[in-house]
Each structure stands twice: as C-alpha cells, then as structure tokens.
Scaffold this motif. Structure first.
Motif, PDB file in Angstrom:
ATOM      1  N   ARG A  10      42.056  98.165 108.648  1.00  0.00           N
ATOM      2  CA  ARG A  10      43.054  98.945 107.919  1.00  0.00           C
ATOM      3  C   ARG A  10      43.792  98.066 106.916  1.00  0.00           C
ATOM      4  O   ARG A  10      44.173  98.538 105.835  1.00  0.00           O
ATOM      5  CB  ARG A  10      43.988  99.626 108.912  1.00  0.00           C
ATOM      6  N   VAL A  11      43.959  96.787 107.239  1.00  0.00           N
ATOM      7  CA  VAL A  11      44.500  95.847 106.254  1.00  0.00           C
ATOM      8  C   VAL A  11      43.542  95.772 105.072  1.00  0.00           C
ATOM      9  O   VAL A  11      43.957  95.838 103.915  1.00  0.00           O
ATOM     10  CB  VAL A  11      44.696  94.443 106.874  1.00  0.00           C
ATOM     11  N   ALA A  12      42.254  95.692 105.371  1.00  0.00           N
ATOM     12  CA  ALA A  12      41.241  95.603 104.321  1.00  0.00           C
ATOM     13  C   ALA A  12      41.242  96.864 103.459  1.00  0.00           C
ATOM     14  O   ALA A  12      41.088  96.789 102.241  1.00  0.00           O
ATOM     15  CB  ALA A  12      39.867  95.384 104.943  1.00  0.00           C
ATOM     16  N   ILE A  13      41.430  98.007 104.070  1.00  0.00           N
ATOM     17  CA  ILE A  13      41.472  99.263 103.315  1.00  0.00           C
ATOM     18  C   ILE A  13      42.646  99.255 102.346  1.00  0.00           C
ATOM     19  O   ILE A  13      42.504  99.572 101.158  1.00  0.00           O
ATOM     20  CB  ILE A  13      41.585 100.473 104.272  1.00  0.00           C
ATOM     21  N   ILE A  14      43.809  98.856 102.835  1.00  0.00           N
ATOM     22  CA  ILE A  14      44.993  98.811 101.980  1.00  0.00           C
ATOM     23  C   ILE A  14      44.786  97.832 100.832  1.00  0.00           C
ATOM     24  O   ILE A  14      45.104  98.125  99.677  1.00  0.00           O
ATOM     25  CB  ILE A  14      46.230  98.447 102.820  1.00  0.00           C
ATOM     26  N   ASP A  50      34.160 104.883  97.591  1.00  0.00           N
ATOM     27  CA  ASP A  50      33.288 103.803  98.040  1.00  0.00           C
ATOM     28  C   ASP A  50      33.981 102.880  99.030  1.00  0.00           C
ATOM     29  O   ASP A  50      33.639 101.726  99.147  1.00  0.00           O
ATOM     30  CB  ASP A  50      32.805 103.006  96.827  1.00  0.00           C
ATOM     31  N   ILE A  51      34.937 103.402  99.733  1.00  0.00           N
ATOM     32  CA  ILE A  51      35.606 102.556 100.717  1.00  0.00           C
ATOM     33  C   ILE A  51      34.618 102.149 101.806  1.00  0.00           C
ATOM     34  O   ILE A  51      34.630 101.024 102.280  1.00  0.00           O
ATOM     35  CB  ILE A  51      36.815 103.298 101.328  1.00  0.00           C
ATOM     36  N   VAL A  52      33.764 103.074 102.169  1.00  0.00           N
ATOM     37  CA  VAL A  52      32.807 102.789 103.231  1.00  0.00           C
ATOM     38  C   VAL A  52      31.918 101.601 102.873  1.00  0.00           C
ATOM     39  O   VAL A  52      31.653 100.741 103.711  1.00  0.00           O
ATOM     40  CB  VAL A  52      31.932 104.032 103.520  1.00  0.00           C
ATOM     41  N   ASN A  53      31.483 101.547 101.595  1.00  0.00           N
ATOM     42  CA  ASN A  53      30.602 100.458 101.180  1.00  0.00           C
ATOM     43  C   ASN A  53      31.302  99.104 101.195  1.00  0.00           C
ATOM     44  O   ASN A  53      30.656  98.064 101.249  1.00  0.00           O
ATOM     45  CB  ASN A  53      30.067 100.727  99.770  1.00  0.00           C
ATOM     46  N   GLU A  54      32.605  99.129 101.109  1.00  0.00           N
ATOM     47  CA  GLU A  54      33.368  97.888 101.056  1.00  0.00           C
ATOM     48  C   GLU A  54      33.627  97.304 102.437  1.00  0.00           C
ATOM     49  O   GLU A  54      34.005  96.151 102.562  1.00  0.00           O
ATOM     50  CB  GLU A  54      34.715  98.138 100.368  1.00  0.00           C
ATOM     51  N   GLN A  81      30.413 104.785 108.676  1.00  0.00           N
ATOM     52  CA  GLN A  81      31.222 105.800 107.991  1.00  0.00           C
ATOM     53  C   GLN A  81      32.206 106.526 108.917  1.00  0.00           C
ATOM     54  O   GLN A  81      33.378 106.689 108.560  1.00  0.00           O
ATOM     55  CB  GLN A  81      30.283 106.778 107.272  1.00  0.00           C
ATOM     56  N   PRO A  82      31.801 106.944 110.095  1.00  0.00           N
ATOM     57  CA  PRO A  82      32.785 107.625 110.957  1.00  0.00           C
ATOM     58  C   PRO A  82      33.952 106.722 111.345  1.00  0.00           C
ATOM     59  O   PRO A  82      35.084 107.193 111.460  1.00  0.00           O
ATOM     60  CB  PRO A  82      31.973 107.999 112.194  1.00  0.00           C
ATOM     61  N   HIS A 109      39.778 105.298 110.600  1.00  0.00           N
ATOM     62  CA  HIS A 109      40.839 104.378 110.178  1.00  0.00           C
ATOM     63  C   HIS A 109      41.667 105.001 109.049  1.00  0.00           C
ATOM     64  O   HIS A 109      42.888 104.876 109.027  1.00  0.00           O
ATOM     65  CB  HIS A 109      40.246 103.049 109.729  1.00  0.00           C
ATOM     66  N   LEU A 110      40.997 105.664 108.130  1.00  0.00           N
ATOM     67  CA  LEU A 110      41.706 106.327 107.037  1.00  0.00           C
ATOM     68  C   LEU A 110      42.637 107.405 107.582  1.00  0.00           C
ATOM     69  O   LEU A 110      43.771 107.563 107.114  1.00  0.00           O
ATOM     70  CB  LEU A 110      40.698 106.944 106.060  1.00  0.00           C
ATOM     71  N   LYS A 111      42.150 108.104 108.572  1.00  0.00           N
ATOM     72  CA  LYS A 111      42.959 109.157 109.187  1.00  0.00           C
ATOM     73  C   LYS A 111      44.233 108.580 109.800  1.00  0.00           C
ATOM     74  O   LYS A 111      45.324 109.155 109.666  1.00  0.00           O
ATOM     75  CB  LYS A 111      42.123 109.850 110.263  1.00  0.00           C
ATOM     76  N   GLU A 112      44.090 107.443 110.454  1.00  0.00           N
ATOM     77  CA  GLU A 112      45.255 106.826 111.087  1.00  0.00           C
ATOM     78  C   GLU A 112      46.265 106.345 110.053  1.00  0.00           C
ATOM     79  O   GLU A 112      47.472 106.495 110.239  1.00  0.00           O
ATOM     80  CB  GLU A 112      44.815 105.664 111.977  1.00  0.00           C
ATOM     81  N   LEU A 113      45.754 105.769 108.973  1.00  0.00           N
ATOM     82  CA  LEU A 113      46.653 105.328 107.904  1.00  0.00           C
ATOM     83  C   LEU A 113      47.376 106.525 107.301  1.00  0.00           C
ATOM     84  O   LEU A 113      48.554 106.456 106.951  1.00  0.00           O
ATOM     85  CB  LEU A 113      45.863 104.579 106.824  1.00  0.00           C
ATOM     86  N   LYS A 114      46.638 107.629 107.181  1.00  0.00           N
ATOM     87  CA  LYS A 114      47.216 108.845 106.613  1.00  0.00           C
ATOM     88  C   LYS A 114      48.269 109.424 107.548  1.00  0.00           C
ATOM     89  O   LYS A 114      49.363 109.795 107.116  1.00  0.00           O
ATOM     90  CB  LYS A 114      46.091 109.855 106.371  1.00  0.00           C
TER      91      LYS A 114
END
Lengths: 110, 110
Positions: free
Chosen positions: A28-32, A45-49, A54-55, A60-65
């Motif tokens: 989640r740090v990496a996503i931010i 393209d967050i998944v590719n990074e 993918q799930p 993780h995106l859901k939790e950040l949201k």
DNA sequence: AATCTTTATCGTAATATTGCAATCTGAAAA
DNA sequence: TTTTCAGATTGCAATATTACGATAAAGATT
C-alpha cells in the motif's frame, strides 16, 4: 479474542489508527508512491507495477479507499485513482504536532 | 498464505510500512499520546491509562519498541519509556513531502 | 529471607490479514 | 451480439494480530 477494542478509545485515536494501519503495508505504501509518481491520476496499470496478483492489488486498493486515503472515479472502463489530500494532511499535522511538542520539551531523559 | 511479501518492496517502503503499521492500532496511538502528555517520560502507569490488561499493554509497548517508535530504559524496578523523535521525524518528513508534492501538482482530476 | 511491585513471557483462543485461483461484472471494441 | 479488457468479488488456505490468564523475572521494600 483477536478483535481490536476500538470502542474503548477516542474517535481521534481510532481515526489515526485507521489511517496509519491502512498505510502499514509495503504494497500500500508502493501504491501511494506510484500514485504520486505518475503525473496524472489516470491509472489502469497499478497491477503491472506491483509484484502481486490482480485480486490482491484490488484488495489493497479497497482498503486504502475505505480508510479514505485514495479516491477512485470510473473513467470509461478503467478506474482513475488518486490520493486524497485531506487524509495526508491529517497525518502530516498529527506527526508535525508531535514533533514540535517533542522538540519544545527537550528533557532528553532516555 | 497470509505472510506479507516484504522482499518484493524497497527498504524505504518497508520502513514506512513498519512504522505506520506499529501506530496502526488505537491502543498504540493512545500510548504515544500518553507519553506526549506526561511531562517527564518516567512511566509506570501506562497500564492504568489504558482499558487493556497488563500483558496486552506490554505487548503493544514491545511492538512500538521493535518498530523504533519508543525507547525504554530500566529505572529501578520500573521502566522509563519515551518517544523516539527520529521515528516521528521520519513520518513527518514522509507525509510532508507527499503533501507538498500534491499541492504543487493541483491537477485536481478526481 | 519473604514480600511487594513492576514488567515480561508463555500459552491459548478468537479474530484479522494476506495472497491467489477462479469467477463475475460492466463497459468498450469488434 | 460476441469478444475483450479492467477491475471487483468469492472462496479458501496460510499466517499474523489481538487479548488475556497464569506465571516468571528482577529490583525494591520490609
């Protein structure tokens, strides 16, 4: 047991805990940080990074949201995610406050 | 599974995640705020301040210590805990950086 | 020494998190 | 309409966290 006793603490304390807990995972740090890096916030393209399936990324995106750290709006059949400034500001203020209070004391006991 | 894949992320990302994860619990937020509130850092009464049993508090203190957020030194038969400024500064800088970068962009897409 | 006081550790039960394969949804493209 | 693509949801297994009673460890007090 195992369930956090949130009802015994103040709303503010729970709010800070919710925000920091959400960031408390390297993915989640990496996503931010990725949302920071890309100039525009159109992101398909967050998944590719990330080195995760993918799930897992979706979760993780859901939790950040849920924690209010990112916002997502539907953009065609992709989704546009970006950081919610207000959440970051809350954290900045919180730690800024602690930091200044600490330097003002300067008891340096430990 | 269930184990976090820390080895796939950078050291910096893991470091931030470790710090925020440690704060990501209302009891640990309360501990930090109590350490702020008391003027001196001699603390033998953290347990009385929290709605949790002594072993639970001890465990939370251990986690904060492992993450580098607090320091503890033996003081007679009690223990003197206090906040480690460096950790707080790291967090302040981290969120401060993100905040300024965000306001500089101001694309306000979402 | 015997006791008290403070904190840590052990053991255990309940719950939460992490991760992914499989599957579903819904919009765009063919 | 069929296909394709991006993302979410479901279901499950492995691991982690939370909480506490019981107990241990160690310095202070009597």
């Amino acid at each position: 047991m195992g369930a956090t006793k949130t009802d015994h603490f103040t709303d503010k304390q729970n709010a800070i805990a919710t925000l920091t807990k959400a960031i408390g995972h390297p993915a989640r740090v990496a996503i931010i940080e990725y949302l920071m890096k890309v100039d525009t916030c159109i992101c398909g393209d967050i998944v590719n990074e990330l080195p995760l399936a993918q799930p897992t990324v979706s979760q993780h995106l859901k939790e950040l949201k849920n924690a209010g750290l990112i916002k997502g709006s539907i953009e065609g059949n992709a989704i546009c995610y970006c950081i919610d400034e207000k959440a970051i500001e809350k954290l900045q203020n919180y730690f800024g406050n602690i930091s200044t209070k600490l330097t003002n004391k300067k008891k340096d006991c430990c």
